[in-house]
Motif scaffolding. Structure first.
Motif, PDB file in Angstrom:
ATOM      1  N   UNK A 113       1.502  88.963  -0.018  1.00 18.61           N
ATOM      2  CA  UNK A 113       2.291  87.826  -0.511  1.00 18.61           C
ATOM      3  C   UNK A 113       3.569  87.644   0.302  1.00 18.61           C
ATOM      4  N   UNK A 114       3.780  88.479   1.318  1.00 20.29           N
ATOM      5  CA  UNK A 114       5.080  88.542   1.999  1.00 20.29           C
ATOM      6  C   UNK A 114       5.476  87.230   2.661  1.00 20.29           C
ATOM      7  N   UNK A 115       4.497  86.482   3.181  1.00 17.36           N
ATOM      8  CA  UNK A 115       4.815  85.210   3.844  1.00 17.36           C
ATOM      9  C   UNK A 115       5.010  84.069   2.858  1.00 17.36           C
ATOM     10  N   UNK A 116       4.622  84.275   1.605  1.00 16.33           N
ATOM     11  CA  UNK A 116       4.711  83.200   0.610  1.00 16.33           C
ATOM     12  C   UNK A 116       6.143  82.746   0.355  1.00 16.33           C
ATOM     13  N   UNK A 117       7.104  83.661   0.579  1.00 15.81           N
ATOM     14  CA  UNK A 117       8.470  83.396   0.137  1.00 15.81           C
ATOM     15  C   UNK A 117       9.425  83.046   1.276  1.00 15.81           C
ATOM     16  N   UNK A 118       8.882  82.845   2.470  1.00 17.36           N
ATOM     17  CA  UNK A 118       9.733  82.358   3.562  1.00 17.36           C
ATOM     18  C   UNK A 118       9.024  81.304   4.410  1.00 17.36           C
ATOM     19  N   UNK A 119       7.925  80.732   3.890  1.00 15.30           N
ATOM     20  CA  UNK A 119       7.177  79.735   4.649  1.00 15.30           C
ATOM     21  C   UNK A 119       7.945  78.418   4.762  1.00 15.30           C
ATOM     22  N   UNK A 120       9.057  78.298   4.046  1.00 17.36           N
ATOM     23  CA  UNK A 120       9.878  77.089   4.154  1.00 17.36           C
ATOM     24  C   UNK A 120      11.070  77.292   5.089  1.00 17.36           C
TER      25      UNK A 120
END
Length: 522
Positions: free
Chosen positions: A272-279
């Motif tokens: 899930x690590x990329x879920x919270x900085x994809x923006x």
């Protein structure tokens, strides 16, 4: 990174377009304006969804975030988020397991936490760097190495992972609430309270998740310092476990097995690590994202797991009784705070609620992984899947509430197996085949939801199968000990599952993927 975009990525135009197929047109519509696209999709329910999105509920799900819709938030939010996620009550029991289950001395438990924690944090931090580079959620990124079908398999594994984490979180939070005034609040009610509190920010979405996690660590960090001090006042007996510690080959087996659990407690965040900085903008330096994620994971995990290892050394009969034969960390923590009377109970309430910060990523990302199962699932709004995840793990937590230590030990061990080969496969795809000057020369992000443009996934799936084989021959669980795990240990074996899972996948993926690219061109 000095260029505007990562050199290994091919960026599509950030606007609506058609021409490939209807599916691509739908995807681009949602990318450009997710609120409008979802409202139109649900016809008569559209007006209700419109009001929901207008109130602040996130409409975007697994669709890529175009570059012109990225936010300029500071990457330091990454550190604060993971700090909040791990400076929580849920992290304490992992440290407890070193002595409670594996009879390690305090010194060996701490060394294992530090070393395996660093290894897991580094692996997870790499996955986090892919968020700004691609603008995609983690499970969608797997499609570029394992194809559309392979990405679906990973999504299933991740759904089970996040739901498993959630079960342990709500049980522990419920245990702690129930121990504030024993006999007044049933454990079942405590579990439901924690579950509902976790659901609210996840239902709203990405921005609310970050707002909550930006500040949640402050109170819990102070509380952890209080627990260190109160535990010391109760009397840490550091050498107490030394007499029970195994020696020789058995000690090595205990360290490896506990290390696998610590590794799993960290790499459980990798899917899930990329879920919270994809923006974040694609121009965000990957090194910065890596370091902030690494320290945001490693420091609080070591800090809190070592606290757990310390608390279990207290030999006062009242504390031993509170911990019990079933390993009630909530009961032990309540006893530690008992000298403060009513104020201690207030602190215990805050500590029980700290698991909300830990369980928010589980709940939010479980919903995204359900969308990533395929286009039919992605057509259903994200918040619906988030609510479904809440229902599932709350019911499971109620059902398994009396077996917390066993669930935690077995779950985290198995978790480390698949996350190990998942990380290896994604990393080899990124650094070997997608690098600048590599065979594929980067990611064409237009293709993330077009199966005919993605890899077939045969190489990724086969390498994952080899990873499973490595885990099976190396694992050492109560219910099964693999042949290599048995040779490496004594009667109970040594858990080498995640090491061999990673090694088997690392050796087999490159040649298989090279052959796949040669035969298919993708």
């Amino acid at each position: 990174m000095t260029s505007t975009h990562d050199d290994s990525v091919s960026f599509p135009e950030d606007k609506e377009k058609g021409g490939i197929n209807d599916g691509v047109q739908v995807v681009n519509d949602v990318e450009a304006d997710p609120d409008r696209a979802i409202i139109q999709r649900f016809g008569v329910f559209g007006p209700y969804l419109s009001q929901l999105f207008a109130s602040g509920v996130e409409a975007r799900g697994v669709e890529r975030v175009p570059e012109n819709q990225r936010e300029t938030k500071n990457a330091w939010n990454n550190l604060l988020m993971w700090w909040s996620v791990n400076t929580v009550l849920t992290t304490i029991p992992v440290g407890v397991l070193g002595q409670f289950v594996f009879t390690l001395s305090f010194g060996n438990a701490v060394a294992t936490i530090i070393c395996f924690g660093a290894l897991g944090a580094a692996a997870t931090a790499f996955i986090a760097t892919l968020g700004p580079i691609t603008g995609l959620r983690t499970m969608v990124i797997t499609r570029f190495s394992s194809g559309y079908f392979g990405g679906t398999i990973y999504s299933v594994l991740n759904i089970l992972t996040q739901l498993g984490f959630s079960v342990t979180a709500v049980i522990l939070g419920g245990q702690t609430l129930a121990n504030i005034n024993p006999g007044t609040l049933p454990l079942v009610v405590g579990i439901i309270i924690i579950g509902v509190c976790c659901l609210i920010p996840c239902f709203i979405g990405y921005n609310m998740v970050h707002v909550y996690e930006r500040y949640a660590w402050m109170a819990t960090f102070v509380i952890m310092l209080m627990l260190y001090g109160l535990g010391g006042k109760a009397g840490y007996d550091i050498p107490a476990q030394k007499a029970n510690e195994d020696t020789g080959k058995a000690l090595t087996a205990d360290i490896l097995s506990f290390g696998g659990i610590v590794f799993g407690s960290v790499t459980g965040w990798s899917p899930v690590a990329a879920d919270y900085n994809c923006r974040l903008p694609s121009s965000t330096p990957p090194r910065r994202v890596f370091l902030l994620t690494f320290f945001g994971l490693w420091i609080p995990i070591c800090f809190v797991e070592i606290l757990g290892a310390l608390l279990v050394t207290i030999t006062d009969p009242a504390y031993v009784a509170a911990f019990g034969s079933d390993g009630s960390t909530g009961g032990l923590v309540a006893q530690v705070l008992s000298p403060w009377g009513g104020f201690g109970k207030f602190i215990l309430v805050l500590l029980a609620l700290s698991v909300i910060a830990n369980n928010i990523p589980n709940t939010y990302s479980a919903g995204l992984s359900m969308q990533a199962l395929g286009r039919p699932f992605a057509l259903v709004p994200r918040f619906f899947w988030t609510f479904l995840a809440f229902v599932i793990y709350t019911v499971a937590g109620v059902a398994g509430r009396e077996h917390f230590a066993a669930i935690l030990s077995n779950f985290l061990s198995i978790l480390s197996y698949w996350t190990a080969f998942f990380i290896v496969i994604v990393a080899e795809e990124h650094f070997i085949f997608r690098r600048k000057g590599g065979v594929l020369g980067g990611y064409n992000l237009d293709h993330y939801d077009t199966p005919s443009k993605l890899p077939l996934g045969v190489a990724g799936i086969l390498a994952g199968c080899f990873g499973v084989a490595g885990a099976v021959v190396g694992m050492a669980e109560v219910w099964y000990i693999g042949p290599i795990g048995k040779m490496a240990g004594t009667a109970y074996g040594a858990d080498l599952g995640f090491e061999l899972a990673a090694a088997f996948a690392a050796v087999t993926y490159p040649p298989l993927r090279a052959l796949e690219i040669r035969l298919t061109g993708r």
